[in-house]
Each structure stands twice: as structure tokens, then as C-alpha cells.
Design a protein around this motif. Structure first.
Motif, PDB file in Angstrom:
ATOM      1  N   ALA A 101       9.930  -4.414  -7.672  1.00 31.23           N
ATOM      2  CA  ALA A 101       8.637  -5.094  -7.814  1.00 31.23           C
ATOM      3  C   ALA A 101       8.095  -5.514  -6.454  1.00 31.23           C
ATOM      4  CB  ALA A 101       8.782  -6.313  -8.724  1.00 31.23           C
ATOM      5  N   LEU A 102       8.961  -6.010  -5.583  1.00 29.02           N
ATOM      6  CA  LEU A 102       8.525  -6.466  -4.258  1.00 29.02           C
ATOM      7  C   LEU A 102       8.171  -5.291  -3.355  1.00 29.02           C
ATOM      8  CD1 LEU A 102      11.136  -9.330  -3.728  1.00 29.02           C
ATOM      9  CD2 LEU A 102       8.737  -9.554  -4.409  1.00 29.02           C
ATOM     10  N   ALA A 103       8.882  -4.172  -3.512  1.00 33.34           N
ATOM     11  CA  ALA A 103       8.564  -2.988  -2.710  1.00 33.34           C
ATOM     12  C   ALA A 103       7.203  -2.413  -3.090  1.00 33.34           C
ATOM     13  CB  ALA A 103       9.654  -1.938  -2.881  1.00 33.34           C
ATOM     14  N   ALA A 104       6.795  -2.625  -4.351  1.00 31.64           N
ATOM     15  CA  ALA A 104       5.512  -2.098  -4.828  1.00 31.64           C
ATOM     16  C   ALA A 104       4.375  -3.108  -4.682  1.00 31.64           C
ATOM     17  CB  ALA A 104       5.641  -1.679  -6.296  1.00 31.64           C
ATOM     18  N   GLY A 105       4.659  -4.242  -4.062  1.00 39.11           N
ATOM     19  CA  GLY A 105       3.666  -5.307  -3.978  1.00 39.11           C
ATOM     20  C   GLY A 105       2.548  -5.037  -2.989  1.00 39.11           C
ATOM     21  N   CYS A 106       1.573  -5.943  -2.990  1.00 36.41           N
ATOM     22  CA  CYS A 106       0.407  -5.839  -2.111  1.00 36.41           C
ATOM     23  C   CYS A 106       0.759  -6.270  -0.687  1.00 36.41           C
ATOM     24  CB  CYS A 106      -0.723  -6.738  -2.617  1.00 36.41           C
ATOM     25  SG  CYS A 106      -1.240  -6.446  -4.305  1.00 36.41           S
ATOM     26  N   ASP A 107      -0.002  -5.768   0.265  1.00 37.89           N
ATOM     27  CA  ASP A 107       0.131  -6.241   1.636  1.00 37.89           C
ATOM     28  C   ASP A 107      -0.098  -7.752   1.652  1.00 37.89           C
ATOM     29  OD1 ASP A 107       0.032  -5.894   4.664  1.00 37.89           O
ATOM     30  OD2 ASP A 107      -1.913  -6.827   4.247  1.00 37.89           O
ATOM     31  N   PRO A 108       0.827  -8.542   2.241  1.00 36.01           N
ATOM     32  CA  PRO A 108       0.683  -9.999   2.195  1.00 36.01           C
ATOM     33  C   PRO A 108      -0.640 -10.509   2.750  1.00 36.01           C
ATOM     34  CG  PRO A 108       2.912  -9.427   2.839  1.00 36.01           C
ATOM     35  CD  PRO A 108       2.136  -8.143   2.801  1.00 36.01           C
TER      36      PRO A 108
END
Length: 236
Positions: A101-108
Motif C-alpha cells: 500500500a505504501l509503495a503504491a502511495g502518492c508522492d508526499p
């Protein structure tokens, strides 16, 4: 490089689009004397990698707006941040945000800028607001070089202020949810927690009006007085 320059935090390098969007963000409005119903509020919840304010990271953000005295359910805000370096730890068992889930997340930087655009000039409500405020402040500084200046009001303080006769063992969010018979879809999910916190806030605003507290400024002033009395009672 001189010592002062070395000690100064490194400003993140941002593209032109992010810089333009940052420049367009409205300044936060001071708490005013409009009615609680007239005020637009943003209710925020963060899921983080832990509780260390200096080391842990924001992993996901959930927020809803209260407008015209009601929760705007049609436009919730939700982002999971891209944190591929985040190792699996005990917090995953709570919020369920694993490596995929974190690898697929949005650019912070993009996600945080989206959040600030969603907040606009509104004050922010959160349960245990100082934690969310500090975590968000550091995330904004690290990713955008942006200083958080919005007013935060802590629902965890507002609830006992307006319900002095209610005695709860822990007085956490779950306890107040149970106290008022609220239903929650999924705890420790940012948007769901933001929504139930907003439902709790609306109950508290109704109580505040009955206690002749009907503006954001009045609430903030009363909370400050309550906090001072509480500190004096504990000999601080």
C-alpha cells in the motif's frame, strides 16, 4: 559552507507546478466570531508509522469538511503517501498499511499540497490535535518547506470541557464514540476516523451553543481557560 548554512535545514527542491500551487494557497483565517454553524471546519486524522514526533512519518491522511453545520460526505479527502522505505512494524497491525500500500502511495509533496488546498483557510479539528498538528507540521516542512500556521482545536479537550459530569476511564475516541452511541465504519482508517470525529464534533457544537458558546473564538478562549484551570489543579 559556513556552520550556519550547514545547520540550516535543507529546503526541498520543488518543481514549478508545486511552487505555483503553494503560492496560491490562502492564508489561514483567524478564529472569528461567526457562529459555529457558519464556520467551515476541516476534521483531520493521520495514520503514522508510530508515535515518535521526531522520528515517525505520516503514512496516510483522511479529512472531511464540516460546512453549514453538516459533514460534506460527498467530498472526503484521502491519501496514502508513498513511503517505500517504511519497514513493517507493530503499527501495521493497527492501521493495516503494509509495504504494498505504501509503495503504491502518492508522492508526499503532492499529497500534502492537496491536503492544504482542501483545508484552505479553515481551522482544523482533530482528536488529540497536538499530535496531528506536530506530525503534519514536520511533514510539511520536510516535503514542501511549508510552515503550518492553521488553528487546531482538540476534540479530546472539547468533549470533557462541555461534559464535565461525564467520567470516562480512558476518555479516548472510542470512549466518546460509545458515550454518544455513534457508529464507526472502521477504526484506525484515516477517513473513517475523521468522519466519526466530525460526527462527535457536531454533537459537541450543539452542546456548546446550549452553553452560550457559539463562535470559534469563544470556544478557543474557553478551552484556554479550561486548560489553565486543569493545569493549576494538577499543581503545574
Amino acid at each position: 559552507m559556513n556552520l550556519l548554512a550547514w545547520l540550516r535545514p535543507h529546503a526541498p527542491e520543488l518543481g514549478a507546478n508545486l511552487r505555483q500551487r503553494m503560492a496560491a494557497l490562502p492564508a489561514p483565517a483567524p478564529l472569528g466570531v461567526c457562529s459555529l454553524r457558519e464556520q467551515r471546519w476541516v476534521v483531520l486524522d493521520l495514520e503514522t508509522s508510530g508515535l515518535n514526533l521526531n522520528r515517525d512519518q505520516v503514512l496516510s491522511i483522511g479529512a472531511v469538511a464540516i460546512e453549514d453545520g453538516a459533514i460534506n460526505l460527498g467530498q472526503p479527502f484521502e491519501r496514502t503517501l508513498h513511503r517505500p522505505e517504511q519497514k513493517t512494524n507493530a503499527s501495521v497491525l493497527i492501521h493495516g498499511l503494509g509495504p504494498s500500500a505504501l509503495a503504491a502511495g502518492c508522492d508526499p509533496a503532492e499529497a500534502l499540497l492537496d491536503l492544504m488546498a482542501f483545508i484552505g483557510d479553515s481551522p482544523v479539528l482533530a482528536f488529540h490535535a497536538p499530535f496531528d498538528q506536530r506530525m503534519l507540521s514536520r511533514a510539511l516542512k520536510d516535503s514542501l518547506g511549508l510552515r503550518l500556521q492553521h488553528d487546531f482545536i482538540d476534540v479530546a479537550e472539547l468533549a470533557p470541557l462541555l461534559n464535565p459530569d461525564t467520567v470516562l476511564r480512558e476518555a479516548g475516541l472510542d470512549d466518546w464514540i460509545a458515550r454518544f452511541g455513534l457508529q464507526v465504519q472502521a477504526r484506525h482508517h484515516a477517513v473513517a476516523d475523521a468522519q466519526v470525529t466530525a460526527e462527535l464534533a457536531l454533537i459537541l457544537f450543539s452542546q456548546a451553543r446550549r452553553q452560550q458558546l457559539d463562535s470559534p473564538l469563544q470556544l478557543a478562549q474557553r478551552l484556554k481557560q479550561w486548560r489553565r484551570r486543569k493545569a493549576q489543579g494538577h499543581g503545574l
